[in-house]
Design an enzyme around this catalytic site. Structure first.
Site, PDB file in Angstrom:
ATOM      1  N   CYS A   2      41.548  12.032  73.259  1.00  0.00           N
ATOM      2  CA  CYS A   2      41.443  11.462  74.592  1.00  0.00           C
ATOM      3  C   CYS A   2      41.484  12.591  75.626  1.00  0.00           C
ATOM      4  O   CYS A   2      42.321  13.481  75.566  1.00  0.00           O
ATOM      5  CB  CYS A   2      42.540  10.461  74.936  1.00  0.00           C
ATOM      6  SG  CYS A   2      42.599   9.049  73.857  1.00  0.00           S
ATOM      7  N   ARG A  27      37.052  15.826  73.312  1.00  0.00           N
ATOM      8  CA  ARG A  27      38.369  15.348  72.888  1.00  0.00           C
ATOM      9  C   ARG A  27      38.315  13.928  72.324  1.00  0.00           C
ATOM     10  O   ARG A  27      39.276  13.473  71.694  1.00  0.00           O
ATOM     11  CB  ARG A  27      39.349  15.384  74.069  1.00  0.00           C
ATOM     12  CG  ARG A  27      39.587  16.780  74.602  1.00  0.00           C
ATOM     13  CD  ARG A  27      40.562  16.738  75.747  1.00  0.00           C
ATOM     14  NE  ARG A  27      41.862  16.289  75.309  1.00  0.00           N
ATOM     15  CZ  ARG A  27      42.814  17.070  74.837  1.00  0.00           C
ATOM     16  NH1 ARG A  27      42.608  18.355  74.748  1.00  0.00           N
ATOM     17  NH2 ARG A  27      43.968  16.573  74.472  1.00  0.00           N
ATOM     18  N   TRP A  75      39.572   8.564  72.256  1.00  0.00           N
ATOM     19  CA  TRP A  75      39.481   8.605  70.805  1.00  0.00           C
ATOM     20  C   TRP A  75      40.427   7.522  70.337  1.00  0.00           C
ATOM     21  O   TRP A  75      41.644   7.630  70.502  1.00  0.00           O
ATOM     22  CB  TRP A  75      39.905   9.981  70.282  1.00  0.00           C
ATOM     23  CG  TRP A  75      39.705  10.125  68.803  1.00  0.00           C
ATOM     24  CD1 TRP A  75      38.545  10.464  68.158  1.00  0.00           C
ATOM     25  CD2 TRP A  75      40.692   9.941  67.778  1.00  0.00           C
ATOM     26  NE1 TRP A  75      38.760  10.490  66.800  1.00  0.00           N
ATOM     27  CE2 TRP A  75      40.060  10.178  66.534  1.00  0.00           C
ATOM     28  CE3 TRP A  75      42.044   9.602  67.779  1.00  0.00           C
ATOM     29  CZ2 TRP A  75      40.729  10.093  65.321  1.00  0.00           C
ATOM     30  CZ3 TRP A  75      42.713   9.512  66.577  1.00  0.00           C
ATOM     31  CH2 TRP A  75      42.061   9.759  65.360  1.00  0.00           C
ATOM     32  N   ASN A 102      46.799   9.257  77.108  1.00  0.00           N
ATOM     33  CA  ASN A 102      46.445  10.004  75.896  1.00  0.00           C
ATOM     34  C   ASN A 102      47.690  10.061  75.037  1.00  0.00           C
ATOM     35  O   ASN A 102      48.742  10.480  75.506  1.00  0.00           O
ATOM     36  CB  ASN A 102      45.999  11.421  76.285  1.00  0.00           C
ATOM     37  CG  ASN A 102      45.870  12.336  75.078  1.00  0.00           C
ATOM     38  OD1 ASN A 102      45.585  11.883  73.979  1.00  0.00           O
ATOM     39  ND2 ASN A 102      46.092  13.627  75.294  1.00  0.00           N
ATOM     40  N   GLY A 103      47.588   9.647  73.767  1.00  0.00           N
ATOM     41  CA  GLY A 103      48.748   9.707  72.881  1.00  0.00           C
ATOM     42  C   GLY A 103      49.009   8.356  72.259  1.00  0.00           C
ATOM     43  O   GLY A 103      48.130   7.490  72.215  1.00  0.00           O
ATOM     44  N   GLU A 486      35.545  26.309  53.864  1.00  0.00           N
ATOM     45  CA  GLU A 486      35.082  26.076  55.224  1.00  0.00           C
ATOM     46  C   GLU A 486      33.619  25.612  55.227  1.00  0.00           C
ATOM     47  O   GLU A 486      33.245  24.721  55.987  1.00  0.00           O
ATOM     48  CB  GLU A 486      35.257  27.365  56.051  1.00  0.00           C
ATOM     49  CG  GLU A 486      34.610  27.373  57.422  1.00  0.00           C
ATOM     50  CD  GLU A 486      35.168  26.335  58.398  1.00  0.00           C
ATOM     51  OE1 GLU A 486      36.121  25.616  58.042  1.00  0.00           O
ATOM     52  OE2 GLU A 486      34.626  26.231  59.510  1.00  0.00           O
ATOM     53  N   LYS A 490      32.463  22.099  56.937  1.00  0.00           N
ATOM     54  CA  LYS A 490      31.439  21.996  57.996  1.00  0.00           C
ATOM     55  C   LYS A 490      30.389  20.955  57.609  1.00  0.00           C
ATOM     56  O   LYS A 490      29.936  20.175  58.438  1.00  0.00           O
ATOM     57  CB  LYS A 490      30.735  23.352  58.220  1.00  0.00           C
ATOM     58  CG  LYS A 490      31.532  24.381  58.963  1.00  0.00           C
ATOM     59  CD  LYS A 490      31.649  24.167  60.458  1.00  0.00           C
ATOM     60  CE  LYS A 490      32.928  23.513  60.875  1.00  0.00           C
ATOM     61  NZ  LYS A 490      34.163  24.188  60.884  1.00  0.00           N
ATOM     62  N   GLU A 493      31.822  17.279  57.799  1.00  0.00           N
ATOM     63  CA  GLU A 493      32.027  16.721  59.146  1.00  0.00           C
ATOM     64  C   GLU A 493      30.727  16.594  59.931  1.00  0.00           C
ATOM     65  O   GLU A 493      30.599  15.705  60.759  1.00  0.00           O
ATOM     66  CB  GLU A 493      33.099  17.487  59.921  1.00  0.00           C
ATOM     67  CG  GLU A 493      32.769  18.895  60.274  1.00  0.00           C
ATOM     68  CD  GLU A 493      33.907  19.600  61.003  1.00  0.00           C
ATOM     69  OE1 GLU A 493      34.605  18.974  61.792  1.00  0.00           O
ATOM     70  OE2 GLU A 493      34.087  20.815  60.771  1.00  0.00           O
ATOM     71  N   HIS A 509      37.681  24.822  34.684  1.00  0.00           N
ATOM     72  CA  HIS A 509      38.863  23.978  34.460  1.00  0.00           C
ATOM     73  C   HIS A 509      38.606  22.540  34.914  1.00  0.00           C
ATOM     74  O   HIS A 509      39.554  21.795  35.127  1.00  0.00           O
ATOM     75  CB  HIS A 509      40.076  24.584  35.162  1.00  0.00           C
ATOM     76  CG  HIS A 509      40.367  25.976  34.684  1.00  0.00           C
ATOM     77  ND1 HIS A 509      40.963  26.228  33.477  1.00  0.00           N
ATOM     78  CD2 HIS A 509      40.077  27.182  35.225  1.00  0.00           C
ATOM     79  CE1 HIS A 509      41.056  27.544  33.302  1.00  0.00           C
ATOM     80  NE2 HIS A 509      40.508  28.146  34.356  1.00  0.00           N
ATOM     81  N   LYS A 612      38.052  16.653  68.952  1.00  0.00           N
ATOM     82  CA  LYS A 612      38.309  18.077  68.803  1.00  0.00           C
ATOM     83  C   LYS A 612      39.780  18.387  68.648  1.00  0.00           C
ATOM     84  O   LYS A 612      40.176  19.236  67.870  1.00  0.00           O
ATOM     85  CB  LYS A 612      37.744  18.835  69.998  1.00  0.00           C
ATOM     86  CG  LYS A 612      37.958  20.324  69.869  1.00  0.00           C
ATOM     87  CD  LYS A 612      36.706  21.079  70.043  1.00  0.00           C
ATOM     88  CE  LYS A 612      36.858  22.520  69.657  1.00  0.00           C
ATOM     89  NZ  LYS A 612      36.361  22.791  68.308  1.00  0.00           N
TER      90      LYS A 612
HETATM   91  C1  F6R Z   1      36.850  21.536  61.864  1.00  0.00           C
HETATM   92  C2  F6R Z   1      37.862  21.638  62.894  1.00  0.00           C
HETATM   93  C3  F6R Z   1      39.226  21.167  62.570  1.00  0.00           C
HETATM   94  C4  F6R Z   1      40.274  21.993  63.344  1.00  0.00           C
HETATM   95  C5  F6R Z   1      41.670  21.392  63.143  1.00  0.00           C
HETATM   96  C6  F6R Z   1      42.739  22.197  63.845  1.00  0.00           C
HETATM   97  O1  F6R Z   1      35.619  22.047  62.305  1.00  0.00           O
HETATM   98  O2  F6R Z   1      37.588  22.055  63.988  1.00  0.00           O
HETATM   99  O3  F6R Z   1      39.486  21.164  61.202  1.00  0.00           O
HETATM  100  O4  F6R Z   1      40.237  23.317  62.887  1.00  0.00           O
HETATM  101  O5  F6R Z   1      41.685  20.079  63.628  1.00  0.00           O
HETATM  102  O6  F6R Z   1      42.490  22.265  65.212  1.00  0.00           O
HETATM  103  P1  F6R Z   1      43.220  23.338  66.120  1.00  0.00           P
HETATM  104  O7  F6R Z   1      42.714  24.683  65.727  1.00  0.00           O
HETATM  105  O8  F6R Z   1      42.884  22.982  67.522  1.00  0.00           O
HETATM  106  O9  F6R Z   1      44.693  23.201  65.814  1.00  0.00           O
END
Ligand code: F6R
Length: 617
Positions: A2, A27, A75, A102-103, A486, A490, A493, A509, A612
């Site tokens: 949010c 967000r 969100w 937010n929260g 990673e 990527k 998501e 394994h 995010k």
């Molecule tokens: C994936 C991604 C998330 C963040 C995770 C932590 O692309 O961006 O996995 O890395 O939510 O977020 P921060 O770094 O803001 O604590």
């Protein structure tokens, strides 16, 4: 999760709010809404879906010119993403009070039962609406908006940033913060509120980070901050070092594409002022760690989530190798709830782009309660994590707007390299000449990243060519393992397909059973130059999967004359120190996921179900 924005001043409030929400949309983007007060009348528009739906709604039902207002991008937590559950929520007999949140209000059920018993009607399924009704009722009872607001926020449990306006006091925005982010922007005859500085950086660079359990009384000509106990609170102003253009697409088709291309600069900015031309690292930001303390560190625990945790995984190799300190990397949400063993000689390093990830905040608070020192690697000035750490090593990656992390990751990895070299020197754990050599090699990283970026069309073409893939596997060893993890994250998501990263040695394994004819597998191939190289082992792993039908894309070092014999395609990256290669080999995987997702017609900046900044546990 949010995004929240508030404004009072002479500008067109709607423009300020929509501009702020555009920058905060990363967000959360399930719904959006605004309330303004014009001519003594509260007006609200809200709509499910992305911000553009709200903009269309306002075009269809225009709002009058106003000089005070609040805006929200959601969100969803409590209640589906519908028009009715979108914020703002209204309170009061005449619906004259508007609230955004937010929260999560953890005791909302009990508060809602109390309101229902007294005849209050609800128009949403959200936890937030209870706060709107409670504040409106307290205001009706006391005639004092600030007192009513203070009384109610003291009754709420959980995590919240709340903003309120009321048409009976049309010159003031009230805000409260507990366990969720809130920043004030200070202007001339105008003031702003935002979940982060991106909300108002276009208008002012002067900011104040609001502390835990604080209330803001925001007017055009004044800003007052008090505690939940009503007493004046101390505040500290800071200067925002992001500029507004850094948070715009600048001609790129997506924020993600821009942020991938930003990486030579973001890594150079993270190194700037910390690494001299002769390879010596000095981290003034970590001065709170005395030489005595550093010598006595017996263990280092890195806490982080998602992509940031993979930065920690790479950092572990660097810190253990050069500083000879045992390192464990823990997912913040797991660490916090398993009674970990922490002593005053345990250094906890929290890695977070946003500095607002609730799981990581909870982990660091817990570590501090147990007596550990906490340093953070964080990208956002004024973030809660930075405020709650003993010291912060900022990654100067600039604003990262795309939900999928790219430039923040490579800056985080770079920061762990700096930390490793600093600790190694302070503990005398590696020879000074070796540390200088590593430092000088690290200085070359931004230029090598530029070479990787120039070659990205190849990785993008491979991504596009795999648009129909239903599964992609990633393999790596040593620092190639977190890179593989990673790469898989990527793809999950952004392209919503099955993707998994494995340690290549683990294959036999179990996971090798997944391999069937035509299965695409991306393999991070280590340097063949290094005497201790795992190169022959990775080549054997490639042969094992090819024998079972896998189609291999290798990410390999320039000059590797052999790998081409074993892979369908090879993306070459420049030679560097093996541990630094993580930064170079992860970037083609970012581009691969971007291109694959784009070819599927998906939104790379705002993938479904995500936000995010994950500010709930
Ligand atoms: C994936 C991604 C998330 C963040 C995770 C932590 O692309 O961006 O996995 O890395 O939510 O977020 P921060 O770094 O803001 O604590």
């Amino acid at each position: 999760m949010c995004g929240i924005v508030g404004y009072v001043g002479p500008k067109s409030t709607l423009e300020v709010l929509i501009g702020g929400l555009r920058r905060l949309e990363y967000r959360g983007y399930d719904s959006a809404g605004v309330s303004v007060i014009a001519n003594g009348q509260l007006e609200t528009r809200k709509k499910a879906g992305k911000l553009n739906n709200l903009v269309a709604e306002i075009e269809a039902h225009p709002l009058p010119t106003a000089h005070i207002g609040i805006g929200h991008t959601r969100w969803a937590t409590h209640g589906a993403p519908t028009d009715g559950n979108a914020h703002p929520h209204l309170g009061g007999q005449t619906s004259r009070l508007s609230l955004i949140h937010n929260g999560i209000i953890e005791n909302f059920a009990e508060l809602k039962a109390e309101l229902l018993a007294s005849g209050t009607k609800f128009s949403s399924e959200t936890d937030s609406e209870v706060a709107a009704h409670l504040i409106a009722k307290a205001f009706e009872r006391t005639g004092e908006l600030v007192a009513a607001f203070t009384e109610v926020v003291n009754r709420l449990h959980g995590a919240f940033t709340i903003l309120v306006i009321d048409q009976d006091q049309p010159d003031v925005v009230l805000a409260a913060r507990r366990n969720a982010p809130l920043v004030i922007g200070l202007g001339e005859h105008e003031n702003f509120l935002g979940s982060d500085v991106a909300a108002f950086v276009e208008h002012t660079k002067r900011a104040i980070a609001v502390g835990q359990d604080q209330i803001v009384i925001l007017r055009a000509e004044s800003v007052e901050v008090i505690g939940f106990d009503g007493k004046p609170a101390e505040t500290e102003e800071f200067e925002v070092d992001w500029d507004a253009s850094a948070a715009s697409k600048g001609g790129w088709p997506s924020f993600m594409a821009k942020e991938i291309a930003d990486q030579p600069q973001s890594i150079a900015d993270t190194l700037m002022g910390r690494l001299s031309h002769d390879g010596h690292v000095s981290l003034g930001d970590l001065a709170a760690l005395s030489p005595e303390y550093i010598k006595n560190i017996d263990r280092l625990v890195i806490v982080a989530c998602g992509t940031a945790s993979y930065a920690g995984d790479v950092g572990k190799y660097a810190i253990e190798k050069w500083a000879r300190i045992p390192v464990s990397v823990e997912l913040s949400h797991e660490f916090r709830y398993r009674n970990p063993i922490i002593t005053p000689n345990t250094l906890v390093v929290a890695i977070s782009q946003s500095g607002e990830t609730m799981d990581t905040l909870m982990a660091t608070r817990y570590a501090r309660e147990l007596g550990a020192k906490v340093i953070s690697i964080c990208n956002t000035q004024g973030a809660t994590l930075a405020r709650e750490s003993d010291a912060t090593l900022y990654t100067h990656a600039g604003p990262e707007v795309a939900v999928a992390s790219t430039k923040a990751l490579t800056s985080q990895i770079t920061a762990t390299y700096l930390l490793a070299l600093m600790l190694a020197e302070a503990r005398g754990a590696s020879a000074p000449a070796e540390l200088a050599r590593l430092g000088k090699e690290l200085l070359k990283l931004p230029a090598k990243v530029t070479d990787v970026i120039e070659n990205l069309p190849q990785a993008m073409a491979l991504g596009t060519a795999h648009a129909d893939a239903s599964s992609v596997l990633f393999l790596g060893r040593n620092v190639g393992f977190p890179v593989a993890m990673e790469g898989a994250l990527k793809l999950k998501e952004l392209a919503y397909i099955h993707a998994e990263g494995f340690a290549a040695g683990e294959l036999k394994h179990g996971p090798i059973a997944l391999i069937e004819e035509g299965q695409p597998v991306i393999v991070i191939v280590p340097s063949p130059r290094d005497a201790d190289s795992l190169y022959p082992k990775v080549i054997s792993n490639i042969q094992e999967i090819r024998a079972r039908g896998a189609k291999v894309i290798a990410i390999a070092e320039e000059g590797d004359a052999t790998v081409g014999d074993y892979a369908e395609s090879v993306v070459f990256v420049p030679q560097t120190e093996p541990i630094f290669s993580a930064v170079l080999s992860v970037i083609p995987l970012q581009a691969f996921a971007l291109a694959l997702s784009t070819a599927k017609g998906l939104d790379v900046d705002q993938p479904r179900n995500l936000a995010k900044s994950v500010t709930v546990e």
